[in-house]
Design a protein around this motif. Structure first.
Motif, mmCIF file in Angstrom:
data_model
loop_
_atom_site.group_PDB
_atom_site.id
_atom_site.type_symbol
_atom_site.label_atom_id
_atom_site.label_comp_id
_atom_site.label_asym_id
_atom_site.label_seq_id
_atom_site.Cartn_x
_atom_site.Cartn_y
_atom_site.Cartn_z
ATOM 1 N N GLY A 197 0.792 -1.235 0.000
ATOM 2 C CA GLY A 197 0.000 0.000 0.000
ATOM 3 C C GLY A 197 0.814 1.269 0.000
ATOM 4 N N VAL A 198 2.037 1.230 -0.553
ATOM 5 C CA VAL A 198 2.886 2.423 -0.553
ATOM 6 C C VAL A 198 2.617 3.290 -1.780
ATOM 7 C CG1 VAL A 198 4.725 1.320 0.759
ATOM 8 C CG2 VAL A 198 4.753 1.215 -1.750
ATOM 9 N N ASN A 199 3.041 4.541 -1.682
ATOM 10 C CA ASN A 199 2.970 5.484 -2.794
ATOM 11 C C ASN A 199 4.281 5.371 -3.570
ATOM 12 O OD1 ASN A 199 2.806 7.687 -4.525
ATOM 13 N ND2 ASN A 199 2.005 9.081 -2.966
ATOM 14 N N ARG A 200 4.297 4.445 -4.573
ATOM 15 C CA ARG A 200 5.554 4.155 -5.281
ATOM 16 C C ARG A 200 6.117 5.381 -5.980
ATOM 17 N NH1 ARG A 200 4.374 -1.364 -8.668
ATOM 18 N NH2 ARG A 200 3.158 -2.482 -7.104
ATOM 19 N N LYS A 201 5.243 6.188 -6.586
ATOM 20 C CA LYS A 201 5.723 7.354 -7.332
ATOM 21 C C LYS A 201 6.465 8.318 -6.419
ATOM 22 C CE LYS A 201 4.082 10.908 -10.559
ATOM 23 N NZ LYS A 201 2.911 11.448 -11.289
ATOM 24 N N LEU A 202 5.909 8.575 -5.247
ATOM 25 C CA LEU A 202 6.565 9.484 -4.310
ATOM 26 C C LEU A 202 7.854 8.878 -3.778
ATOM 27 C CD1 LEU A 202 6.665 12.059 -2.663
ATOM 28 C CD2 LEU A 202 5.149 10.992 -0.977
ATOM 29 N N ILE A 203 7.837 7.568 -3.489
ATOM 30 C CA ILE A 203 9.049 6.907 -2.993
ATOM 31 C C ILE A 203 10.166 7.007 -4.017
ATOM 32 C CG2 ILE A 203 10.038 4.638 -2.453
ATOM 33 C CD1 ILE A 203 7.459 3.979 -0.985
ATOM 34 N N ALA A 204 9.832 6.807 -5.291
ATOM 35 C CA ALA A 204 10.846 6.898 -6.345
ATOM 36 C C ALA A 204 11.477 8.286 -6.364
ATOM 37 C CB ALA A 204 10.217 6.571 -7.694
ATOM 38 N N ARG A 205 10.670 9.310 -6.196
ATOM 39 C CA ARG A 205 11.203 10.672 -6.228
ATOM 40 C C ARG A 205 12.024 10.985 -4.976
ATOM 41 N NH1 ARG A 205 6.136 14.158 -8.803
ATOM 42 N NH2 ARG A 205 6.232 13.190 -10.879
ATOM 43 N N LEU A 206 11.542 10.517 -3.817
ATOM 44 C CA LEU A 206 12.290 10.770 -2.587
ATOM 45 C C LEU A 206 13.604 9.995 -2.557
ATOM 46 C CD1 LEU A 206 9.336 10.689 -0.013
ATOM 47 C CD2 LEU A 206 10.687 12.695 -0.664
ATOM 48 N N ALA A 207 13.607 8.798 -3.130
ATOM 49 C CA ALA A 207 14.820 7.976 -3.157
ATOM 50 C C ALA A 207 15.724 8.326 -4.329
ATOM 51 C CB ALA A 207 14.440 6.498 -3.204
ATOM 52 N N ARG A 208 15.226 9.195 -5.233
ATOM 53 C CA ARG A 208 15.983 9.629 -6.412
ATOM 54 C C ARG A 208 16.295 8.469 -7.339
ATOM 55 N NH1 ARG A 208 14.760 13.571 -7.839
ATOM 56 N NH2 ARG A 208 16.685 14.205 -8.875
ATOM 57 N N ILE A 209 15.269 7.658 -7.645
ATOM 58 C CA ILE A 209 15.399 6.576 -8.636
ATOM 59 C C ILE A 209 14.283 6.729 -9.652
ATOM 60 C CG2 ILE A 209 16.490 5.002 -6.987
ATOM 61 C CD1 ILE A 209 13.848 3.603 -6.638
ATOM 62 N N GLY A 210 14.391 6.006 -10.756
ATOM 63 C CA GLY A 210 13.389 6.098 -11.806
ATOM 64 C C GLY A 210 12.031 5.582 -11.341
ATOM 65 N N GLU A 211 10.946 6.227 -11.820
ATOM 66 C CA GLU A 211 9.606 5.822 -11.410
ATOM 67 C C GLU A 211 9.257 4.429 -11.929
ATOM 68 O OE1 GLU A 211 6.735 8.791 -12.377
ATOM 69 O OE2 GLU A 211 7.800 10.403 -11.324
ATOM 70 N N ASN A 212 9.789 4.046 -13.083
ATOM 71 C CA ASN A 212 9.543 2.691 -13.587
ATOM 72 C C ASN A 212 10.389 1.661 -12.845
ATOM 73 O OD1 ASN A 212 7.701 3.604 -15.490
ATOM 74 N ND2 ASN A 212 9.300 3.955 -17.036
ATOM 75 N N THR A 213 11.553 2.088 -12.346
ATOM 76 C CA THR A 213 12.446 1.166 -11.635
ATOM 77 C C THR A 213 11.791 0.589 -10.399
ATOM 78 O OG1 THR A 213 14.347 2.458 -12.405
ATOM 79 C CG2 THR A 213 14.723 0.958 -10.561
ATOM 80 N N VAL A 214 11.047 1.440 -9.673
ATOM 81 C CA VAL A 214 10.452 0.993 -8.423
ATOM 82 C C VAL A 214 9.334 -0.022 -8.653
ATOM 83 C CG1 VAL A 214 8.600 2.699 -8.176
ATOM 84 C CG2 VAL A 214 9.829 1.920 -6.148
ATOM 85 N N ASP A 215 8.888 -0.186 -9.912
ATOM 86 C CA ASP A 215 7.831 -1.154 -10.210
ATOM 87 C C ASP A 215 8.385 -2.561 -10.459
ATOM 88 O OD1 ASP A 215 5.879 0.762 -10.003
ATOM 89 O OD2 ASP A 215 5.884 1.264 -12.137
#
Length: 698
Positions: A290-308
């Motif tokens: 139930g996490v907000n992947r898009k926000l996590i990707a931006r906060l972690a400074r990684i690609g938004e597709n990578t976190v998927d």
């Protein structure tokens, strides 16, 4: 149907005898710099926004779609009428109307055509030889619609004036025109009824206004710091991510693990996915915890597709099982609301930040418009850099001022003007200057074309803001009125602040802001005669206040309460003329009309009221032009001696306070004999005044 109309209907297309199809309808009007020349007469859609310069304008307000009129002759009549109004000053008018006014008149003309076609098939404008049909149209427009009873007389007058304009433009119309002057040219008030004296715009009830303003001030003084900090954070985390950080096997996974570890050290959960977020159809909500992947990707400074990637999704699920979820998820800390001792909201995510940004805009607008007395168009004309400070007229106080434009009664593009305001307005402007990134202070944040003004969406935003305050500040609720939520509009602000200044000059706006301070600032800026017209609106409200107070005294008189001789004579005359005795019902409107005229010279006060008569007023005795005075000089009032003074029972508490303060001063040592004599004389005068108020009723 006459022969020429039959011939006209057979012609294809119809041609005006007065205007060519290629004529530009906006010729001679100042146009916006970026606009073209505007529509031509032969076009069926006239978008005239280029000639309208008010910042709160909506395109639909200045657009005419002639194809909404099916009858070709009436369609041409509508075009010729609109063109005449746009280019010629009609008899009875002092200047050309705005394009918005012409658009509104077109809609009225279309309603007339629809009425004639449905109720009187085959009847044309030139067939109206008496007022029977027009009377029926007035009744249909006002009583058959959704017009509130209290403004029906005004609406009748407005429609009647339009029909008069339709007659006066007849020479510009080729085929079907109104040949007879409606109602033989009688004034609108005789046809439609007299307009109510009081402004029909609603005043915001004090119990509604107070929490609304407190909420707006809270957003400006507290919430704005968090919102602006979160916007800066969002700008940082939205910067592009390097290609090396987009690989889930390399730096991408390492950065995500580093981010999770940082959250672990801080004792924070991972950002929770908002419940209303739009996800792809095949997105498995449960797989990542139930996490907000898009926000996590931006906060972690990684690609938004990578976190998927499945491996990183599993990593997130395990982290959620250990750390839990955090509402919002951005790093900006939330300020504590001193009234509750808790953060005023959860941490931000991108969507909640956009919502709060719009709420902050609404709060700034509310404070700016309400505490300055600006009209909506004037508030929306403000630009970054509009605020400055300057010395007051006496050179002692540093005043806050804002520059903007006044449009009412001015040239179409508006005229530059300056308002003197108080500190909360300056704070609101400062917040908006930080928020804005274009050449206007108030614009639509988060929409396509972000430089668009808020225009006529502001009323909706004001009510969304009220709903948001109910969520953010449940401890300070906005009450319902008559079992309904109050619906805010921009017009209400100016009317309400004028009313409060007139009726409650020392009342509290919100926090510790006094209406007296607002009045002083506004009136110094307007210098009493600005074309913006605020002082005259306050005077109108003050007259209403005097009338209401006068009516209260009349009711007390009927109930047997003692009134001074002058009031006794006036009220006795009114009562006898109306036959206003127990057991009889009098015409309330007539009673109000009879009392409103003497009430114009009646001035309520703290120690006494003044029923002003210049020839006997002691406050004017030392002034060389006393005979020219139309109002009392309250600073020179001699309430114990002046024949204009009216001392009533409600004045006793204030009189007793003066007597008590004078007695306290007599205990001070040392006092000269002259000072003691003056204090004893004041006490005796106040006693005599108090005794007057306690005499039996006459």
């Amino acid at each position: 149907m006459t022969a020429d109309l039959t011939t006209a209907l057979a012609a294809e297309p119809l041609i005006s005898a007065h205007v060519s199809a290629e004529t530009l309808v906006l010729t001679g009007r100042p146009l916006r710099e970026e606009a073209g020349p505007g529509p031509r007469f032969g076009e069926d859609v006239w978008n005239m926004a280029a000639a309208y310069h008010l910042p709160n304008h909506h395109r639909g307000q200045s657009t005419i779609i002639f194809t909404t009129i099916e009858d070709p002759i009436w369609r041409l009549t509508a075009k010729e009428y609109a063109y005449s109004r746009l280019t010629k000053i009609t008899e009875g008018c002092t200047r050309l109307p705005s394009v918005v006014t012409v658009s509104r008149e077109f809609r009225e003309l279309r309603k007339l055509f629809v009425f004639l076609a449905s109720r009187y098939p085959g009847l044309r404008l030139r067939d109206l030889t008496d007022d029977t049909v027009l009377d029926a149209f007035l009744d249909h427009r006002v009583e058959g619609g959704r017009i509130k009873p209290e403004i029906q007389a005004q609406e009748r007058g407005r429609v009647k004036w339009f029909l008069t304009l339709l007659f006066r433009t007849r020479e510009s119309i080729t085929y079907d025109r109104l040949e007879r002057l409606p109602w033989d040219g009688r004034a609108s008030k005789h046809v439609a009824g007299r307009r109510p004296q009081e402004n029909s715009t609603q005043r915001i009830p004090p119990q509604v206004l107070a929490p609304y303003l407190r909420g707006a001030l809270f957003y400006i003084r507290v919430a704005s710091k968090d919102i602006l900090a979160a916007l800066a954070e969002q700008e940082r985390i939205n910067e592009p991510v390097g290609a090396a950080n987009k690989s889930y096997k390399g730096a991408g996974r390492a950065r995500l693990e580093e981010y999770i570890e940082r959250r672990r050290r801080e004792g924070r959960g991972l950002p929770k996915r908002p419940s209303d977020i739009n996800l792809p159809h095949k997105y498995n909500r449960a797989s990542d915890g139930g996490v907000n992947r898009k926000l996590i990707a931006r906060l972690a400074r990684i690609g938004e597709n990578t976190v998927d990637h499945p491996a990183l999704v599993e990593l997130l699920r395990q982290a959620v099982a250990e750390l839990g979820l955090e509402e919002g998820g951005m790093d900006t800390e939330i300020s504590i609301d001193e009234e509750t001792g808790r953060p005023w909201r959860p941490r931000f995510h991108s969507k909640s930040l956009l919502i709060e940004t719009r709420m902050l805009l609404a709060a700034c607008y509310v404070i700016t418009a309400y505490l300055s007395g600006m009209r909506d168009s004037e508030a929306q004309s403000l630009k970054p850099g509009c605020h400055f400070t300057a010395a007051s007229q006496d050179g002692i106080i540093e005043r806050h001022k804002v520059r903007g434009k006044v449009f009412k009664g001015r040239q179409p593009v508006g005229d530059e003007d300056t308002w003197v305001v108080i500190e909360p307005v300056a704070q609101a402007v400062a917040v908006m200057e930080t928020l804005t990134d274009c050449d206007r202070l108030f614009y639509r944040h988060g929409y396509r074309g972000t430089n668009d003004g808020i225009g006529n969406t502001i009323n909706h935003l004001l009510n969304v803001f009220a709903d948001r305050l109910a969520e953010v500040r449940p401890h300070d609720p906005i009450p319902v009125i008559d079992e309904k939520k109050w619906r805010f509009t921009t017009r209400q602000f100016r009317r309400t602040v004028a009313w409060h200044i007139a009726f409650q000059p020392f009342g509290v706006v919100a926090g510790k802001i006094q209406y007296k301070h607002v009045k002083v600032a506004m009136f110094e800026g307007y210098a009493g005669n600005s074309a913006s017209g605020f002082p005259s609106e306050v005077e109108s409200e003050q007259q209403l206040a005097r009338t209401e107070h006068f009516l209260d005294q009349y009711e007390d008189f009927k109930a047997g309460v003692r009134v001074p001789p002058r009031l006794f004579e006036e009220f006795t005359r009114v009562r006898d003329e109306l036959g206003d005795f127990p057991g009889r019902v009098v015409d309330t409107a007539r009673l109000r009309a009879m009392l409103s005229n003497p009430a114009r010279t009646y001035y309520p006060g703290i120690l006494n009221d003044c029923y002003f008569e210049a020839s006997t007023a002691l406050c004017l005795s030392r002034r060389p032009s006393a005979e020219a005075e139309a109002a009392p000089v309250m600073n020179h009032c001699q309430p114990a001696k002046c024949p204009n003074s009216c001392v009533l029972p409600q004045h006793r508490p204030a009189i007793d306070n003066v007597i008590g303060e004078a007695r306290d001063l007599l205990t001070i040592r040392p006092l000269t004999s002259l000072q003691k004599t003056a204090l004893h004389q004041q006490i005796e005068q106040m006693r005599r005044m108090r005794d007057q108020a306690e005499e039996p009723a006459r």
